[in-house]
Write a protein that holds these residues in place. Sequence first.
Motif, PDB file in Angstrom:
ATOM      1  N   ALA A 317     -22.302  48.924 -31.649  1.00 48.51           N
ATOM      2  CA  ALA A 317     -23.116  48.197 -32.406  1.00 48.51           C
ATOM      3  C   ALA A 317     -23.204  46.469 -32.240  1.00 48.51           C
ATOM      4  N   ALA A 318     -21.981  46.200 -31.519  1.00 49.95           N
ATOM      5  CA  ALA A 318     -22.087  44.623 -31.548  1.00 49.95           C
ATOM      6  C   ALA A 318     -22.924  44.368 -30.334  1.00 49.95           C
ATOM      7  N   LEU A 319     -22.827  45.247 -29.290  1.00 45.87           N
ATOM      8  CA  LEU A 319     -23.666  44.743 -28.001  1.00 45.87           C
ATOM      9  C   LEU A 319     -25.172  45.079 -28.271  1.00 45.87           C
ATOM     10  N   SER A 320     -25.345  46.095 -29.095  1.00 47.63           N
ATOM     11  CA  SER A 320     -27.014  46.538 -29.515  1.00 47.63           C
ATOM     12  C   SER A 320     -27.424  44.905 -30.479  1.00 47.63           C
ATOM     13  N   ARG A 321     -26.454  44.364 -31.197  1.00 46.50           N
ATOM     14  CA  ARG A 321     -26.921  43.325 -32.269  1.00 46.50           C
ATOM     15  C   ARG A 321     -26.862  42.052 -31.347  1.00 46.50           C
ATOM     16  N   HIS A 322     -25.991  41.795 -30.461  1.00 48.35           N
ATOM     17  CA  HIS A 322     -26.033  40.469 -29.800  1.00 48.35           C
ATOM     18  C   HIS A 322     -26.768  40.383 -28.501  1.00 48.35           C
ATOM     19  N   PHE A 323     -27.093  41.484 -28.080  1.00 45.86           N
ATOM     20  CA  PHE A 323     -28.039  41.496 -26.872  1.00 45.86           C
ATOM     21  C   PHE A 323     -29.185  42.158 -26.989  1.00 45.86           C
ATOM     22  N   ALA A 324     -29.786  42.259 -28.396  1.00 49.51           N
ATOM     23  CA  ALA A 324     -31.205  43.022 -28.720  1.00 49.51           C
ATOM     24  C   ALA A 324     -32.224  42.232 -27.797  1.00 49.51           C
ATOM     25  N   GLY A 325     -33.047  42.964 -27.241  1.00 48.18           N
ATOM     26  CA  GLY A 325     -34.238  42.307 -26.371  1.00 48.18           C
ATOM     27  C   GLY A 325     -33.833  41.703 -25.288  1.00 48.18           C
ATOM     28  N   ASP A 326     -32.549  41.884 -24.840  1.00 46.45           N
ATOM     29  CA  ASP A 326     -32.265  41.262 -23.294  1.00 46.45           C
ATOM     30  C   ASP A 326     -32.540  42.101 -22.233  1.00 46.45           C
ATOM     31  N   ALA A 327     -33.472  42.229 -21.601  1.00 48.38           N
ATOM     32  CA  ALA A 327     -33.762  43.293 -20.578  1.00 48.38           C
ATOM     33  C   ALA A 327     -32.968  43.294 -19.391  1.00 48.38           C
ATOM     34  N   GLY A 328     -32.125  41.997 -19.205  1.00 50.23           N
ATOM     35  CA  GLY A 328     -31.263  41.985 -18.127  1.00 50.23           C
ATOM     36  C   GLY A 328     -29.873  42.397 -18.319  1.00 50.23           C
ATOM     37  N   VAL A 329     -29.561  42.798 -19.497  1.00 55.28           N
ATOM     38  CA  VAL A 329     -28.287  43.350 -19.994  1.00 55.28           C
ATOM     39  C   VAL A 329     -28.232  44.839 -20.362  1.00 55.28           C
ATOM     40  N   GLY A 330     -27.481  45.666 -19.881  1.00 51.84           N
ATOM     41  CA  GLY A 330     -27.533  47.028 -20.161  1.00 51.84           C
ATOM     42  C   GLY A 330     -26.106  47.431 -20.233  1.00 51.84           C
ATOM     43  N   TRP A 331     -25.855  48.897 -20.897  1.00 58.51           N
ATOM     44  CA  TRP A 331     -24.569  49.512 -21.201  1.00 58.51           C
ATOM     45  C   TRP A 331     -24.718  50.939 -21.211  1.00 58.51           C
ATOM     46  N   ASN A 332     -23.704  51.639 -20.995  1.00 61.93           N
ATOM     47  CA  ASN A 332     -23.814  52.974 -21.173  1.00 61.93           C
ATOM     48  C   ASN A 332     -23.195  53.315 -22.447  1.00 61.93           C
ATOM     49  N   VAL A 333     -23.252  54.726 -23.062  1.00 62.90           N
ATOM     50  CA  VAL A 333     -22.915  54.871 -24.352  1.00 62.90           C
ATOM     51  C   VAL A 333     -21.967  56.024 -24.296  1.00 62.90           C
ATOM     52  N   PRO A 334     -20.616  55.798 -24.055  1.00 65.05           N
ATOM     53  CA  PRO A 334     -19.648  57.002 -24.052  1.00 65.05           C
ATOM     54  C   PRO A 334     -19.511  57.756 -25.071  1.00 65.05           C
ATOM     55  N   ASP A 335     -19.141  59.020 -24.869  1.00 65.36           N
ATOM     56  CA  ASP A 335     -19.002  59.948 -25.932  1.00 65.36           C
ATOM     57  C   ASP A 335     -17.596  59.907 -26.535  1.00 65.36           C
ATOM     58  N   GLY A 336     -16.669  58.767 -26.135  1.00 61.26           N
ATOM     59  CA  GLY A 336     -15.314  58.598 -26.804  1.00 61.26           C
ATOM     60  C   GLY A 336     -14.502  57.875 -25.743  1.00 61.26           C
ATOM     61  N   GLY A 337     -13.448  57.749 -26.042  1.00 64.00           N
ATOM     62  CA  GLY A 337     -12.482  57.021 -25.195  1.00 64.00           C
ATOM     63  C   GLY A 337     -12.390  55.599 -25.500  1.00 64.00           C
ATOM     64  N   PHE A 338     -11.903  54.532 -24.595  1.00 66.41           N
ATOM     65  CA  PHE A 338     -11.686  53.316 -24.786  1.00 66.41           C
ATOM     66  C   PHE A 338     -12.619  52.498 -24.187  1.00 66.41           C
ATOM     67  N   PHE A 339     -13.427  52.705 -23.238  1.00 68.52           N
ATOM     68  CA  PHE A 339     -14.145  51.947 -22.147  1.00 68.52           C
ATOM     69  C   PHE A 339     -15.637  52.049 -22.160  1.00 68.52           C
ATOM     70  N   LEU A 340     -16.447  50.752 -21.911  1.00 65.01           N
ATOM     71  CA  LEU A 340     -17.977  51.388 -21.432  1.00 65.01           C
ATOM     72  C   LEU A 340     -17.925  50.364 -20.386  1.00 65.01           C
ATOM     73  N   VAL A 341     -19.258  50.413 -19.743  1.00 62.09           N
ATOM     74  CA  VAL A 341     -19.758  49.529 -18.603  1.00 62.09           C
ATOM     75  C   VAL A 341     -21.081  48.622 -18.966  1.00 62.09           C
ATOM     76  N   VAL A 342     -20.789  47.550 -18.736  1.00 62.33           N
ATOM     77  CA  VAL A 342     -22.115  46.443 -19.184  1.00 62.33           C
ATOM     78  C   VAL A 342     -22.492  46.002 -17.673  1.00 62.33           C
ATOM     79  N   SER A 343     -23.696  46.078 -17.668  1.00 66.68           N
ATOM     80  CA  SER A 343     -24.575  45.736 -16.286  1.00 66.68           C
ATOM     81  C   SER A 343     -25.102  44.219 -16.613  1.00 66.68           C
ATOM     82  N   LEU A 344     -24.875  43.447 -15.719  1.00 70.36           N
ATOM     83  CA  LEU A 344     -25.463  41.861 -15.917  1.00 70.36           C
ATOM     84  C   LEU A 344     -26.222  41.633 -14.854  1.00 70.36           C
ATOM     85  N   PRO A 345     -27.186  40.540 -15.061  1.00 68.65           N
ATOM     86  CA  PRO A 345     -28.113  40.035 -14.106  1.00 68.65           C
ATOM     87  C   PRO A 345     -27.595  39.076 -12.777  1.00 68.65           C
ATOM     88  N   PHE A 346     -26.232  39.164 -12.995  1.00 61.45           N
ATOM     89  CA  PHE A 346     -25.409  38.266 -12.022  1.00 61.45           C
ATOM     90  C   PHE A 346     -24.419  38.803 -11.451  1.00 61.45           C
TER      91      PHE A 346
END
Length: 407
Positions: A317-346
């Motif tokens: 939710a925080a990633l969606s809120r703070h990076f809304a509309g930023d086409a250069g930043v993306g992330w996956n949506v895991p089904d559980g666990g502790f981790f996710l990956v964020v892709s950056l433009p640098f």
Amino acid sequence: MNFLNEVTARYPDAVSFAPGRPYDEPFDPAVVAGYLDAYAKHLERDRGLTQRQVGGLLFQYGRTKGQIHELVAATVAGDEGIEVPSESIVVTVGAQEGMLLALRALFRDSADVLLVASPCYVGITGAARLLDIAVEPVPEGPSGVDAAAVRAAVARVRAGGRRPRALYVVPDFANPSGTSMPEAARRELLAAAVENDLYVLEDNPYGLFARTARRVPTLKQLDGHRRVVYLGSFAKTCFPGARVGFVIADQPVVAPDGSVTLLADQLSKIKSMTTVNTSPLAQAVVGGMLVTYGCRLRALNEERIRRYRERLDALLAALSRHFAGDAGVGWNVPDGGFFLVVSLPFVADEAALTRSARDHGVLWTPMSYFYTGSGGERQIRLSCSYLDVDGIDEGVRRLRRFVDAHR
């Protein structure tokens, strides 16, 4: 990882998404005595031991394969539907020792190669390095490792005149990527393992912590050919400081004289030359926890499951809120666990991490750490397990400032 620890120590006030350790829940030392007592009573009541015999089990070195193996067998049967004899279980000093023992037992010489999901948990690649075992990466897709990628890796290894011996994989909420394998993909992977005489090292530290009630069977539960060596741990689910894990190794091993033993017995022989045995007191505390909750980790972990679901939801939710509309930043949506990956433009390297911690007060882990070669240069791993909900939101807010400043 030493660099990551050093940066963390230099900037103690930074919000840290770096550690994959369990949440610092309020620990009450008094409960340890209660679980020890529960285990001692189990030994007297259910196994018919005298107080003197119970004392010997707690204070002496103990059995190399472990003394809570029967409780572990009951637990994996109840929680995961894995039906194996208790003698096929070796209780280890964390899952990390289990990895080392399994590799040492399965790999014969320098021609044998370990296939690993890429990106991959550094503990298994580190263990392979210690044992001088060659590693071949198997690229991970959005749903984890698939059978086609495994077959391609097998072909590459054989074309080089070497033998693919085993594949390491975390099918549920993998570290570092957070990916999970659908059931159909798991069945196809096992078929590929049988076709290619490949063992599968299934590591399952996060399987309980799904975001929904939907459950996918483990590879070991689906394993009809005894190709899967199952690595388990009680660090995330019971008691991190106890450092108790286990290996299920029910594969038959034929000795030169024709006698048949279990792979677990071979692991035990190796363990006798390394750690000798797993702490009986640590096993007793974990055993007491299992006895208290009827050998049902899901019942024991109801609050942890709720907490980790809440934190992963908060991070998404925080990633969606703070990076809304930023086409250069993306992330996956895991089904559980502790981790996710964020892709950056640098490029998110160690220099960028230092600036992030120093100037913006937020820490993360470069995904490049988890590749055996190149890869992950513009990605970071975020872990939500160690933070509370407010800390997660503040951390993502700081991450947004870092991304904007870095641009």
